[in-house]
Design a protein around this motif. Structure first.
Motif, PDB file in Angstrom:
ATOM      1  N   ARG A  19      31.481  47.523  35.401  1.00  0.00           N
ATOM      2  CA  ARG A  19      30.352  46.815  34.793  1.00  0.00           C
ATOM      3  C   ARG A  19      30.747  45.375  34.451  1.00  0.00           C
ATOM      4  O   ARG A  19      30.272  44.760  33.503  1.00  0.00           O
ATOM      5  CB  ARG A  19      29.843  47.573  33.564  1.00  0.00           C
ATOM      6  N   PHE A  20      31.680  44.875  35.228  1.00  0.00           N
ATOM      7  CA  PHE A  20      32.153  43.494  35.106  1.00  0.00           C
ATOM      8  C   PHE A  20      32.260  42.984  36.532  1.00  0.00           C
ATOM      9  O   PHE A  20      32.712  43.729  37.412  1.00  0.00           O
ATOM     10  CB  PHE A  20      33.520  43.482  34.406  1.00  0.00           C
ATOM     11  N   THR A  66      25.873  35.324  35.160  1.00  0.00           N
ATOM     12  CA  THR A  66      26.586  36.162  34.209  1.00  0.00           C
ATOM     13  C   THR A  66      27.410  37.164  35.009  1.00  0.00           C
ATOM     14  O   THR A  66      26.980  37.598  36.079  1.00  0.00           O
ATOM     15  CB  THR A  66      25.645  36.926  33.258  1.00  0.00           C
ATOM     16  N   SER A  67      28.587  37.507  34.518  1.00  0.00           N
ATOM     17  CA  SER A  67      29.433  38.488  35.210  1.00  0.00           C
ATOM     18  C   SER A  67      29.389  39.841  34.513  1.00  0.00           C
ATOM     19  O   SER A  67      30.211  40.711  34.789  1.00  0.00           O
ATOM     20  CB  SER A  67      30.872  37.982  35.278  1.00  0.00           C
ATOM     21  N   TRP A  68      28.443  39.990  33.568  1.00  0.00           N
ATOM     22  CA  TRP A  68      28.406  41.215  32.763  1.00  0.00           C
ATOM     23  C   TRP A  68      27.219  42.075  33.164  1.00  0.00           C
ATOM     24  O   TRP A  68      26.102  41.570  33.299  1.00  0.00           O
ATOM     25  CB  TRP A  68      28.333  40.850  31.278  1.00  0.00           C
ATOM     26  N   ASP A  69      27.482  43.367  33.332  1.00  0.00           N
ATOM     27  CA  ASP A  69      26.438  44.312  33.712  1.00  0.00           C
ATOM     28  C   ASP A  69      26.019  45.172  32.530  1.00  0.00           C
ATOM     29  O   ASP A  69      25.566  46.301  32.693  1.00  0.00           O
ATOM     30  CB  ASP A  69      26.938  45.232  34.841  1.00  0.00           C
TER      31      ASP A  69
ATOM     32  N   LEU B  15      20.021  35.817  30.314  1.00  0.00           N
ATOM     33  CA  LEU B  15      20.037  36.106  31.744  1.00  0.00           C
ATOM     34  C   LEU B  15      19.930  37.609  31.953  1.00  0.00           C
ATOM     35  O   LEU B  15      20.557  38.384  31.234  1.00  0.00           O
ATOM     36  CB  LEU B  15      21.346  35.597  32.375  1.00  0.00           C
ATOM     37  N   THR B  17      20.857  40.605  34.355  1.00  0.00           N
ATOM     38  CA  THR B  17      21.777  40.899  35.451  1.00  0.00           C
ATOM     39  C   THR B  17      21.067  41.595  36.599  1.00  0.00           C
ATOM     40  O   THR B  17      21.450  41.430  37.753  1.00  0.00           O
ATOM     41  CB  THR B  17      22.913  41.808  34.941  1.00  0.00           C
ATOM     42  N   PHE B  18      20.050  42.407  36.248  1.00  0.00           N
ATOM     43  CA  PHE B  18      19.390  43.225  37.279  1.00  0.00           C
ATOM     44  C   PHE B  18      17.898  42.930  37.344  1.00  0.00           C
ATOM     45  O   PHE B  18      17.296  42.535  36.349  1.00  0.00           O
ATOM     46  CB  PHE B  18      19.611  44.717  36.982  1.00  0.00           C
ATOM     47  N   ILE B  25      23.880  52.362  34.735  1.00  0.00           N
ATOM     48  CA  ILE B  25      24.627  51.448  35.597  1.00  0.00           C
ATOM     49  C   ILE B  25      26.034  51.989  35.846  1.00  0.00           C
ATOM     50  O   ILE B  25      26.580  51.867  36.944  1.00  0.00           O
ATOM     51  CB  ILE B  25      24.687  50.037  34.957  1.00  0.00           C
ATOM     52  N   ARG B  33      22.975  48.848  43.385  1.00  0.00           N
ATOM     53  CA  ARG B  33      22.391  48.203  42.205  1.00  0.00           C
ATOM     54  C   ARG B  33      21.432  47.080  42.614  1.00  0.00           C
ATOM     55  O   ARG B  33      21.603  46.469  43.669  1.00  0.00           O
ATOM     56  CB  ARG B  33      23.506  47.606  41.331  1.00  0.00           C
ATOM     57  N   ASN B  38      20.885  36.077  39.053  1.00  0.00           N
ATOM     58  CA  ASN B  38      21.719  35.564  37.971  1.00  0.00           C
ATOM     59  C   ASN B  38      23.052  36.297  37.840  1.00  0.00           C
ATOM     60  O   ASN B  38      23.891  35.936  37.015  1.00  0.00           O
ATOM     61  CB  ASN B  38      20.982  35.645  36.638  1.00  0.00           C
ATOM     62  N   SER B  39      23.260  37.340  38.618  1.00  0.00           N
ATOM     63  CA  SER B  39      24.540  38.037  38.538  1.00  0.00           C
ATOM     64  C   SER B  39      25.563  37.312  39.407  1.00  0.00           C
ATOM     65  O   SER B  39      25.273  36.950  40.548  1.00  0.00           O
ATOM     66  CB  SER B  39      24.408  39.478  39.025  1.00  0.00           C
ATOM     67  N   SER B  40      26.774  37.154  38.863  1.00  0.00           N
ATOM     68  CA  SER B  40      27.803  36.486  39.670  1.00  0.00           C
ATOM     69  C   SER B  40      28.206  37.353  40.859  1.00  0.00           C
ATOM     70  O   SER B  40      28.879  36.890  41.770  1.00  0.00           O
ATOM     71  CB  SER B  40      29.024  36.094  38.826  1.00  0.00           C
ATOM     72  N   VAL B  73      37.677  42.530  40.786  1.00  0.00           N
ATOM     73  CA  VAL B  73      36.818  43.632  41.239  1.00  0.00           C
ATOM     74  C   VAL B  73      36.613  43.555  42.757  1.00  0.00           C
ATOM     75  O   VAL B  73      35.536  43.785  43.272  1.00  0.00           O
ATOM     76  CB  VAL B  73      35.441  43.621  40.515  1.00  0.00           C
TER      77      VAL B  73
END
Ligand SMILES: Cc1ncc(C[n+]2csc(CCOP(=O)(O)OP(=O)(O)O)c2C)c(N)n1
Ligand code: SF4
Ligand code: SF4
Ligand code: SF4
Ligand SMILES: [Mg+2]
Lengths: 318, 130
Positions: A19-20, A66-69, B15, B17-18, B25, B33, B38-40, B73
């Motif tokens: 989740r990152f 954002t890098s956060w899920d 922001l 993410t999804f 998740i 997903r 906006n998700s990196s 990741v």
């Protein structure tokens, strides 16, 4: 409490869905993100997260990305801890009033901060959170320097380290004040659980994080985070440096229960001389000049003394 | 995505993410997903790399050290197997190669423009000194 995620071995751990996210702007080889991944992947529960200003926050929330899920907030340098404590308090209030939309879910509340944010600038705020015993976890990403602003010393910077505000040169060997014993201070808050962890010991880390999540009340985690940029080593060597940190006992791995019971959780089979840890990093390079060599011996003595102290505390059970 | 100027930032921005509403998740793999723009995850740092890791599955024992220690990741593991590298998110740090325990290694670093098939065809053999 929900059921604990089963993580028997690394293969099982690798089935986690992170989740990152990558494509954040942390340096190649940065240990902050390795630690964050190990912490977040220790649970499948919902997460309420915060980060104080610093490399982790700056590099994972670069507008418009954002890098956060998971729910994540940044406010300021000093108040990652209180942001999460506020959310946790609201959650508890809603729960008491029976107003939670999904009462069966058991979110975990976690705040991340650098050593600058934690040992110095957010110190009193963390102290407050621990004293009030919020049901939350505070994780220090301890790279022993204000990395994000270019490497100023913090109260976590160890003796002999060359930082931009304590530079080594012909008349100075760099930082002169010993690293603050944050674990001891947090233990003195008599919180239910405090632990020191390292990313290279993923199993020890996951065990402690899960123990922390299962604990009702405040949890403090100090994670050593080798910083390729400020410690000055090749990015590929991050885990090697972390291995040296734990195996020289510069960063002993242990936990403190209720502020009293110390448990050492890792005893290296072969303890490596501290000199090897120092020699592997540019920030200690000057210690190998004739003029400053005596400091290497002092370093070893300090580490030995601390290890002996921890063992005494563990045995005494007080 | 359109880049905003410094004076066009939204103060106190939130922001998402999804896209749409999401649940569980932690139980959903990245490929399933609905990442928003906006998700990196939707961004790339591939142009940071000067060197890149190449994966040779012939020697891999699926220990997952590379997975747990990759800061970005970028090691893709599915069903306890290492299946490859996410080259949009890999920064070329080389940590995965260092922690890979096989002999010869199942991951090695090459120049960014090296040809993967060629490198795998001439993979070094077992290092007897180790
Ligand atoms: C109140 C306040 N003081 C100073 C700063 C500038 N600042 C931003 S990040 C940072 C360094 C953070 O150091 P640390 O907490 O150790 O995290 P690291 O970057 O090392 O991970 C500083 C000094 C700030 N943002 N807010
Ligand atoms: S300066 Fe250090 S802590 Fe900051 S992103 Fe780079 S490696 Fe990580
Ligand atoms: S080189 Fe670094 S970023 Fe790329 S896959 Fe290996 S560990 Fe991950
Ligand atoms: S570290 Fe090496 S052997 Fe282990 S899973 Fe990765 S590539 Fe395979
Ligand atoms: Mg720091």
């Amino acid at each position: 409490m929900s059921e604990m995620k089963k993580i028997k071995n690394l293969k099982e751990f690798s089935t986690s869905a992170d989740r990152f996210e990558g494509a954040n702007l942390l340096c190649p080889g940065c240990a902050h993100s390795i630690i964050v991944r190990e912490v977040l992947n220790a649970t499948n529960d919902d997460l309420v997260l915060a980060a104080s200003t610093g490399c982790l926050e700056v590099c994972t929330a670069v507008y418009p990305y954002t890098s956060w899920d998971a729910s994540w907030i940044h406010i300021g340098f000093e108040n990652g801890s209180t942001a999460v404590a506020g959310a946790e308090t609201m959650y508890k209030a809603l729960k008491t009033k029976g107003r939670l939309k999904q009462p069966d879910r058991t979110p975990k509340f976690v705040a991340f901060g650098g050593d600058g944010a934690s040992y110095d600038i957010g110190f009193q705020w963390i102290s407050g959170c621990m004293e009030r015993n919020h049901d939350m976890m505070y994780v220090v990403l301890d790279n022993e320097v204000y990395a994000n602003t270019g490497g100023q010393r913090s109260s976590s910077t160890p003796i002999g380290s060359s930082a931009t505000t304590t530079p080594a040169g012909s008349i100075s060997y760099g930082e002169k004040i010993n690293k603050k014993d944050m674990m001891g201070i947090m233990g003195a808050h008599h919180i239910p659980y405090a632990a020191q962890v390292a990313p290279n010991k993923w199993k020890d880390m996951v065990k402690k994080i899960q123990k922390g999540f299962a604990t009702e009340g405040a949890v403090f985690i100090n994670a050593v985070s080798p910083c390729t940029t400020e410690w000055k080593f090749d990015p590929k060597d991050t885990m090697h440096i972390a291995d040296l940190a734990t195996d020289t006992l510069v960063f002993p791995l242990y936990e403190i229960i209720d502020g009293r019971q110390y448990n050492i959780t890792y005893r290296p089979k072969n303890v490596v001389p501290v000199e090897e840890y120092l020699a592997a990093q540019g920030r200690f390079k000057h210690l190998f000049k004739d003029q400053y060599k005596y400091l290497i011996k002092e370093w070893q003595e300090r580490v030995d003394e601390n290890w002996a102290y921890l063992q005494r505390r563990e045995e005494a059970k007080v | 995505m359109e880049n905003k100027g410094w004076d066009e930032f939204e103060i106190g921005a939130m922001l998402r993410t999804f896209d749409g509403s999401v649940d569980n998740i932690a139980g959903t793999k990245q490929e399933d997903r609905s990442y928003s723009e906006n998700s990196s995850y939707r961004a790339s740092v591939a142009d940071w790399r000067l060197i890149k890791p190449v994966f040779n599955k012939d020697y891999c024992i699926d220990c997952q050290f590379c997975w747990v220690y990759c800061p970005d990741v970028s090691i893709v593991s599915r069903d306890k197997k290492m299946v490859g590298i996410d080259m949009d998110h890999c920064k070329g740090c080389g940590v995965c190669v260092e922690v890979c325990p096989t002999n010869p290694k199942s991951l090695l670093m090459f120049g960014e423009h090296a040809d993967e098939e060629t490198e795998i065809a001439q993979w070094p053999s077992k290092d007897e000194e180790k």
